[in-house]
Design an enzyme around this catalytic site. Sequence first.
Site, PDB file in Angstrom:
ATOM      1  N   ASN A 129     -10.007  -0.470   0.149  1.00 15.76           N
ATOM      2  CA  ASN A 129      -8.554  -0.317   0.108  1.00 15.76           C
ATOM      3  C   ASN A 129      -8.040  -0.843  -1.238  1.00 15.76           C
ATOM      4  OD1 ASN A 129      -5.782  -0.534   0.405  1.00 15.76           O
ATOM      5  ND2 ASN A 129      -5.869  -1.440   2.447  1.00 15.76           N
ATOM      6  N   CYS A 141       0.818  -1.228   0.000  1.00 17.65           N
ATOM      7  CA  CYS A 141       0.000   0.000   0.000  1.00 17.65           C
ATOM      8  C   CYS A 141       0.847   1.272   0.000  1.00 17.65           C
ATOM      9  CB  CYS A 141      -0.946   0.003   1.194  1.00 17.65           C
ATOM     10  SG  CYS A 141      -2.058  -1.402   1.193  1.00 17.65           S
ATOM     11  N   HIS A 163      -3.607   7.132   2.724  1.00 12.78           N
ATOM     12  CA  HIS A 163      -3.941   5.814   2.180  1.00 12.78           C
ATOM     13  C   HIS A 163      -5.296   5.407   2.755  1.00 12.78           C
ATOM     14  CE1 HIS A 163      -4.001   1.735   1.044  1.00 12.78           C
ATOM     15  NE2 HIS A 163      -3.711   1.250   2.237  1.00 12.78           N
TER      16      HIS A 163
HETATM   17  N1  ACO Z   1     -18.107  -9.032   9.487  1.00  9.35           N
HETATM   18  C1  ACO Z   1     -18.516  -9.311  10.733  1.00  9.35           C
HETATM   19  N2  ACO Z   1     -17.668  -9.603  11.722  1.00  9.35           N
HETATM   20  C2  ACO Z   1     -16.352  -9.608  11.439  1.00  9.35           C
HETATM   21  C3  ACO Z   1     -15.869  -9.328  10.157  1.00  9.35           C
HETATM   22  C4  ACO Z   1     -16.802  -9.054   9.157  1.00  9.35           C
HETATM   23  N3  ACO Z   1     -16.439  -8.763   7.894  1.00  9.35           N
HETATM   24  N4  ACO Z   1     -14.527  -9.419  10.192  1.00  9.35           N
HETATM   25  C5  ACO Z   1     -14.180  -9.732  11.433  1.00  9.35           C
HETATM   26  N5  ACO Z   1     -15.284  -9.860  12.198  1.00  9.35           N
HETATM   27  C6  ACO Z   1     -15.384 -10.197  13.613  1.00  9.35           C
HETATM   28  C7  ACO Z   1     -14.153 -10.902  14.121  1.00  9.35           C
HETATM   29  O1  ACO Z   1     -14.269 -12.288  13.861  1.00  9.35           O
HETATM   30  C8  ACO Z   1     -14.211 -10.601  15.580  1.00  9.35           C
HETATM   31  O2  ACO Z   1     -15.116 -11.466  16.191  1.00  9.35           O
HETATM   32  P1  ACO Z   1     -14.767 -12.131  17.617  1.00  9.35           P
HETATM   33  O3  ACO Z   1     -14.591 -10.978  18.554  1.00  9.35           O
HETATM   34  O4  ACO Z   1     -15.968 -12.968  17.888  1.00  9.35           O
HETATM   35  O5  ACO Z   1     -13.507 -12.886  17.378  1.00  9.35           O
HETATM   36  C9  ACO Z   1     -14.844  -9.211  15.621  1.00  9.35           C
HETATM   37  O6  ACO Z   1     -15.450  -9.004  14.350  1.00  9.35           O
HETATM   38  C10 ACO Z   1     -13.877  -8.087  15.898  1.00  9.35           C
HETATM   39  O7  ACO Z   1     -12.753  -8.224  15.066  1.00  9.35           O
HETATM   40  P2  ACO Z   1     -11.555  -7.262  15.272  1.00  9.35           P
HETATM   41  O8  ACO Z   1     -10.386  -7.868  14.565  1.00  9.35           O
HETATM   42  O9  ACO Z   1     -11.406  -6.877  16.708  1.00  9.35           O
HETATM   43  O10 ACO Z   1     -12.031  -5.970  14.481  1.00  9.35           O
HETATM   44  P3  ACO Z   1     -11.230  -4.649  14.336  1.00  9.35           P
HETATM   45  O11 ACO Z   1     -11.890  -3.572  15.071  1.00  9.35           O
HETATM   46  O12 ACO Z   1      -9.744  -4.828  14.550  1.00  9.35           O
HETATM   47  O13 ACO Z   1     -11.426  -4.358  12.779  1.00  9.35           O
HETATM   48  C11 ACO Z   1     -10.239  -4.492  10.687  1.00  9.35           C
HETATM   49  C12 ACO Z   1     -10.902  -5.261  11.848  1.00  9.35           C
HETATM   50  C13 ACO Z   1     -11.292  -3.708   9.983  1.00  9.35           C
HETATM   51  C14 ACO Z   1      -9.587  -5.483   9.745  1.00  9.35           C
HETATM   52  C15 ACO Z   1      -9.143  -3.547  11.238  1.00  9.35           C
HETATM   53  O14 ACO Z   1      -8.337  -4.248  12.131  1.00  9.35           O
HETATM   54  C16 ACO Z   1      -8.304  -2.893  10.190  1.00  9.35           C
HETATM   55  O15 ACO Z   1      -8.750  -2.075   9.425  1.00  9.35           O
HETATM   56  N6  ACO Z   1      -6.998  -3.182  10.180  1.00  9.35           N
HETATM   57  C17 ACO Z   1      -6.023  -2.456   9.388  1.00  9.35           C
HETATM   58  C18 ACO Z   1      -6.047  -2.771   7.945  1.00  9.35           C
HETATM   59  C19 ACO Z   1      -4.996  -1.918   7.278  1.00  9.35           C
HETATM   60  O16 ACO Z   1      -4.641  -0.840   7.706  1.00  9.35           O
HETATM   61  N7  ACO Z   1      -4.396  -2.344   6.245  1.00  9.35           N
HETATM   62  C20 ACO Z   1      -3.371  -1.428   5.673  1.00  9.35           C
HETATM   63  C21 ACO Z   1      -2.432  -2.082   4.999  1.00  9.35           C
HETATM   64  S1  ACO Z   1      -3.160  -2.980   3.752  1.00  9.35           S
HETATM   65  C22 ACO Z   1      -1.910  -3.449   2.675  1.00  9.35           C
HETATM   66  O17 ACO Z   1      -0.755  -3.110   2.751  1.00  9.35           O
HETATM   67  C23 ACO Z   1      -2.336  -4.425   1.686  1.00  9.35           C
END
Ligand code: ACO
Length: 332
Positions: free
Chosen positions: A288, A117, A258
């Site tokens: 993204n 990214c 980003h």
């Molecule tokens: N729908 C419903 N529930 C979901 C989903 C979904 N699509 N995805 C995950 N969950 C659930 C999980 O299973 C978890 O359930 P549990 O508590 O029963 O285990 C719950 O939701 C919470 O998950 P978290 O991981 O705590 O959610 P979080 O608030 O961290 O959000 C996310 C997840 C959106 C992926 C976030 O962590 C994020 O955006 N991370 C950064 C991504 C990023 O910046 N990428 C940049 C680089 S990308 C690149 O270089 C290619």
Amino acid sequence: MEDSQRSVILSGLGTFVPHKVVTNDELALHVETSDEWVRTRTGIAERRLAEPGQEVSQMGAEAARAALADAGLQATDIDAIVCATMTPELPFPATACLIQAELGLPRVPAFDISAACSGFLYGLDVVTRLVQSGAYKRVLLVGTEKMSSILDWEDRSTCVLFGDGAGACIVEAVDEPGVGIVDMILGADGSRTDLLHTPAGGSRLPASAETLAARQHYLRMSGKEVFKLAVKEMGAVANDLLERNGLTAADITCVIPHQANIRIIDALAARLELPLDRFLVNIDRYGNTSAASIPLALEEARRLGRFGSGDRILLAAFGAGLTWAGALLKWQ
Ligand code: ACO
């Protein structure tokens, strides 16, 4: 870069996104998720996905044609092509070579940048130096991704996050001093490759029946850790750029972050003590798009009149590697 007589500017911008729109509700038909979860956790409402046969080089070439038209140039005016992508069309040769062929532009050098990214900003730094040195007059920089090709469509924690698309710019040196690229910072931490990677398909684990069965050819991410580090490193790179150029956030007309998660952008806004309306946000429509994210957002910001001549723009990115990058621009 500011004291150089020769400024380096982005003389043309262009973008391309596939026509196919996929909403959160449509994804919820295939994985256990909901529009409400995806919107509130990420800010994404829909994304564009490439149709079968719509390749990353074609999308890149479309964006490149738009950038050339924007700059009032022909493909033959370009003397090098650099492509940032984490979804190369083939393991080799470089997607930049495929884009070159699409544009019908033989013999100029063409190579890829792999910084996920952060790829577009890594590319911008390299390309800036190529033209600033006088070695090349005009370089085409393309960020193009077909993220849909590396997503595990059974993994709800990653498949809802990404989209396909491309952005391009023409980078060239001009005699007018004090405009264009003012400063850039790149960084990486190779000790955290495990947080965001595709385990198989490279030389470590070439494709086999076992790697396919284990779904190891798909992107894997530890979302929570990546989230925290994205906030930290994008904030740090933005603040370092401001500090070493004697500026404060108030001097920035528009921030192009980003587009990974609206909550990351919110946290960056809080760190810089800037209102969110100073940021270009289009993650709601595209998700993204990795290396295409920054040029898609930059072109949209310019189109919406979010900055004009003489305005300062701050760009910041974070991605797999881990990599991060920032750029400070004074628009020409
Ligand atoms: N729908 C419903 N529930 C979901 C989903 C979904 N699509 N995805 C995950 N969950 C659930 C999980 O299973 C978890 O359930 P549990 O508590 O029963 O285990 C719950 O939701 C919470 O998950 P978290 O991981 O705590 O959610 P979080 O608030 O961290 O959000 C996310 C997840 C959106 C992926 C976030 O962590 C994020 O955006 N991370 C950064 C991504 C990023 O910046 N990428 C940049 C680089 S990308 C690149 O270089 C290619």
